[in-house]
Design a protein around this motif. Structure first.
Motif, mmCIF file in Angstrom:
data_model
loop_
_atom_site.group_PDB
_atom_site.id
_atom_site.type_symbol
_atom_site.label_atom_id
_atom_site.label_comp_id
_atom_site.label_asym_id
_atom_site.label_seq_id
_atom_site.Cartn_x
_atom_site.Cartn_y
_atom_site.Cartn_z
ATOM 1 N N ASP A 3 0.840 -1.198 0.000
ATOM 2 C CA ASP A 3 0.000 0.000 0.000
ATOM 3 C C ASP A 3 0.872 1.244 0.000
ATOM 4 N N ARG A 5 1.372 3.853 1.744
ATOM 5 C CA ARG A 5 1.275 4.455 3.074
ATOM 6 C C ARG A 5 2.694 4.513 3.613
ATOM 7 N N SER A 14 -0.289 8.982 2.720
ATOM 8 C CA SER A 14 -0.972 7.902 2.014
ATOM 9 C C SER A 14 -1.687 8.415 0.777
ATOM 10 N N ARG A 16 -5.091 7.383 -1.427
ATOM 11 C CA ARG A 16 -6.325 6.623 -1.225
ATOM 12 C C ARG A 16 -7.255 6.797 -2.420
ATOM 13 N N GLY A 46 -9.892 2.712 -0.114
ATOM 14 C CA GLY A 46 -8.708 2.306 0.620
ATOM 15 C C GLY A 46 -7.454 2.725 -0.101
ATOM 16 N N GLU A 61 -11.165 -1.972 -4.358
ATOM 17 C CA GLU A 61 -11.724 -1.709 -3.033
ATOM 18 C C GLU A 61 -13.237 -1.913 -3.020
ATOM 19 N N GLU A 65 -15.065 -4.590 -0.589
ATOM 20 C CA GLU A 65 -15.985 -4.127 0.459
ATOM 21 C C GLU A 65 -17.436 -4.520 0.215
#
Length: 97
Positions: A3, A5, A14, A16, A46, A61, A65
């Motif tokens: 990721d 981040r 980050s 997103r 995310g 994402e 989800e």
């Protein structure tokens, strides 16, 4: 994959990807007892992963989800946010679809 981040000094940076899902005048949000406590609302989405573009991240994402395949995505904005208490500050670039 990793990721996007990154700890940068005293700030976590980050990237997103966020989905704005509406039906009529209702906006879909997630809410739960996560680290911020119940009653904290946030938008589905995310972290973008290394070697993944933001639209791919948004579709991934959404599937993670909801279990659904994302339809056509249209970028509607890029938002830069700074938030968090001292000692846990965050700097986020968000791609909103």
């Amino acid at each position: 994959m990793t990721d996007l981040r990154l700890p940068l000094g005293d700030v976590k940076f980050s990237v997103r990807a966020v989905l704005l899902c509406t039906r009529g005048d209702t906006l879909l949000t997630n809410c739960g007892p996560g680290e911020h406590g119940s009653g904290f609302h946030f938008l589905p989405g995310g972290a973008v992963r290394a070697d993944e573009d933001a639209a791919q991240a948004a579709a991934r994402e959404w599937h993670e989800e909801t279990g659904l395949t994302a339809g056509e995505l249209r970028l509607v904005g890029v938002v830069e946010s700074f938030f968090g208490p001292p000692g846990r500050r965050e700097h986020e670039i968000g791609f909103y679809y």
